[in-house]
Design an enzyme around this catalytic site. Sequence first.
Site, PDB file in Angstrom:
ATOM      1  N   GLY A 287       8.442   6.138   6.721  1.00 35.12           N
ATOM      2  CA  GLY A 287       9.760   6.247   7.324  1.00 35.12           C
ATOM      3  C   GLY A 287      10.210   4.965   8.008  1.00 35.12           C
ATOM      4  N   PHE A 288       9.256   4.245   8.576  1.00 36.98           N
ATOM      5  CA  PHE A 288       9.667   3.119   9.409  1.00 36.98           C
ATOM      6  C   PHE A 288       9.294   1.777   8.835  1.00 36.98           C
ATOM      7  CE2 PHE A 288       8.438   6.746  12.069  1.00 36.98           C
ATOM      8  CZ  PHE A 288       9.723   7.205  12.252  1.00 36.98           C
ATOM      9  N   GLY A 289       8.841   1.759   7.609  1.00 38.60           N
ATOM     10  CA  GLY A 289       8.532   0.448   7.069  1.00 38.60           C
ATOM     11  C   GLY A 289       7.558   0.507   5.921  1.00 38.60           C
TER      12      GLY A 289
ATOM     13  N   LEU B  86       0.833  -1.210   0.000  1.00 41.40           N
ATOM     14  CA  LEU B  86       0.000   0.000   0.000  1.00 41.40           C
ATOM     15  C   LEU B  86       0.863   1.253   0.000  1.00 41.40           C
ATOM     16  CD1 LEU B  86      -2.622  -0.983   2.704  1.00 41.40           C
ATOM     17  CD2 LEU B  86      -3.036  -0.780   0.270  1.00 41.40           C
ATOM     18  N   GLY B  87       2.037   1.174   0.596  1.00 43.19           N
ATOM     19  CA  GLY B  87       2.877   2.366   0.642  1.00 43.19           C
ATOM     20  C   GLY B  87       4.091   2.128   1.505  1.00 43.19           C
TER      21      GLY B  87
ATOM     22  N   LYS C  57       1.837  -3.244   8.763  1.00 42.59           N
ATOM     23  CA  LYS C  57       3.079  -2.482   8.605  1.00 42.59           C
ATOM     24  C   LYS C  57       4.262  -3.341   9.020  1.00 42.59           C
ATOM     25  CE  LYS C  57       4.369   1.432  10.948  1.00 42.59           C
ATOM     26  NZ  LYS C  57       4.249   2.869  11.156  1.00 42.59           N
TER      27      LYS C  57
ATOM     28  N   ASP D  70       4.316  13.851  14.645  1.00 43.83           N
ATOM     29  CA  ASP D  70       4.488  13.748  13.199  1.00 43.83           C
ATOM     30  C   ASP D  70       3.163  13.945  12.472  1.00 43.83           C
ATOM     31  OD1 ASP D  70       6.060  13.559  10.972  1.00 43.83           O
ATOM     32  OD2 ASP D  70       6.280  11.379  11.023  1.00 43.83           O
TER      33      ASP D  70
ATOM     34  N   VAL E 135       3.902  -0.801   4.181  1.00 45.88           N
ATOM     35  CA  VAL E 135       2.562  -1.214   4.595  1.00 45.88           C
ATOM     36  C   VAL E 135       1.938  -2.083   3.506  1.00 45.88           C
ATOM     37  CG1 VAL E 135       0.319  -0.424   5.386  1.00 45.88           C
ATOM     38  CG2 VAL E 135       2.337   0.929   5.891  1.00 45.88           C
TER      39      VAL E 135
END
Length: 654
Positions: free
Chosen positions: A343-345, A339-340, A360, A461, A347
Amino acid sequence: MSFSLVFKFLIFAAFIRISFFPHVSCKNFHHFNFSDFPYERINELRRFDSGINKYAIQVTYDLSGDRMNNLSGRSFYRDPFTLWRINGKKNTTATFSTTFKLNIANQSNPGGEGLAFIITGKPDLPRNSEGQWLGIVNSSTNGSSEAQIVAVEFDTRKSFSEDIDDNHIGLNVNSIFSMDQVPLSVKLSSGENITVRVEYDGKNMIAFVGYGLMELNQVLSQNIDLSQYLPEKVFVGFSASTSNFVQSNCVLSWEFHGTDIDKKRNLNWVWMAVVVAVVLLLLTGVGFCLYRRRKHELEELKDAEGIESHINDFTMAPKKFKLRELKKATGRFSPKNKLGKGGFGTVYKGTWKNREIAVKRVSETSRHGKQEFIAEVTTIGSLRHRSLVKLIGWCYEKHELLLVYEYMPNGSLDKFIFVDEKTGLDESTLNWETRVSIIHGTAQALEYLHNGCEKRVLHRDIKASNILLDSDFKARLGDFGLARTIQDQKTHHSTNEIAGTPGYMAPEIFLTGRATVETDVYAFGVLIMEVVCGRKPGNQCEQNNYNSSIVHWLWELHRKGRILDAADSKLEGNFSEEEMEYILILGLACCHPNPHQRPSMKLVLQVLSGEATAPEVPTERPSFVWPAMPPSFSEWDQSLAGSQLTPFSEITGR
Ligand SMILES: *[C@@H]1O[C@H](CO)[C@@H](O)[C@H](O)[C@H]1NC(C)=O
Ligand SMILES: *[C@@H]1O[C@H](CO)[C@@H](O)[C@H](O)[C@H]1NC(C)=O
């Protein structure tokens, strides 16, 4: 001599048997006993929207205020119980007896709705089973054999005309309708502890109720063949619900004994000793080879337990998934389910038990992978708000850190407001009402994080790509990878880590390196501007990019008295000018260079709902001065009290 050797061997064998097969004797029964519910035993329960603290299972969460409305939840013992099986031609049915202590306390007058002891083949909580449905069935499964559920309900509200009163016990089969119901003399929802025993002898279901164990009275007895309605393996547990009328639904202790018809083995002692001897030989033989591997595994296990215990310290910890389940759900993290990437992984979309989920996969290269993972599970895992993306579960296995969320069909907000010129999907432009509702939803989420939950949470964020849109285009705030809980009144120590996304970061962050309630408000101001103007935030810290910062650009238009020119041209003038103006002014107020002058999220929400007027902002953008001067006392916005700018508070990462 030989006698003593044999004797020693027997003692040794008995010892081996006891220490290696500690539960052998219990295996002939399905038995468990909770006198309370300590965190160490949390994994023995399977919970669906249901919490535990040391003292009780909260079958529906105990929350404050109107967050307790319209909840349903279920909690089960982890292992299934074999209720019946075909043994040759004979159908063998198990018998059981269970005793539990309930505590139901009205939180509204009257309270609602009720709690039930349930036996079911399908443990998952049915959707929309709140209100009158007691978490047992919903309007589509009511009356259907698909539901596979038998319930002993403790109904505390007369919500159907069939209900005899608002304080009765009933026996329900695949339905909310009771085949038998009896009014009770004990007052269920008085907040007093109530003891219940339910027995099944293979033919009859019998229930006893009283204030204490010594005062149990038989209240219900019904002939019922459970094998007609339930599958061979069932889960036993509780369900409950609230509606507009609310109550706490707690189980304080729980004991269950059942015959285990699965295990009919009658191993005699000699046979057992032979097995032990053989196993022992094998163990010594293979043992050494395994030793090194085991050592490695143990280290990994310890690591996993560390993470798990961290997460389990939270009452409403989300479900723990198996890696294998999530691999299956996402087609082994197939690129076509991607899906996208954040910054951290990455999805992925997945399907788990006919439910769409987003998974995620926290990337191993992410510097603080584990910290972010724990932050996310423990912060949003314990929060519930309709404008927050719900975390369903997590998984940590084989160095994989995975988070499972509800799936948001419309993806993230940035895709809609920054139309990609290449794809030029113009029809996807959001209209004005939707944009206002997104701003409002995000403000509610943030206000809840800052002021509405038990411990203040900073999101750190806020940005368009972290706002997700559900099927109705309602905003849901997600991505809590940087979120932190504030532990106030701790001694002063500074975190040197600057985190966030450039363009959304308040100017003082670069000096203090510290996130505050006011820096979240700043990022929210930038978000307002993006959503209204359809323009990327730009980067205000690089001097040469000065003019591209959305805040400077908007303030300049405001100075020239042309603030409405900022409206996204894709709206084609379809908006209320008055509304547009005050929302933009509100955005500017949130981005005031002096953090003391920014409104609290509480005030922002009041402005958005028309209860307060937008704060005044100077026509000329004030320059950033540090340290910032607090406003005179009379202008002080009380709801900022306790914020980062007052002397005592400090954030720490968990
Ligand atoms: C609870 O559900 C009822 C019925 O669907 C609805 O009218 C009510 O507004 C809900 N209450 C809350 C606080 O969401
Ligand atoms: C639920 O199903 C039962 C049949 O099992 C039916 O009698 C009852 O009216 C149904 N209740 C509702 C509210 O649909």
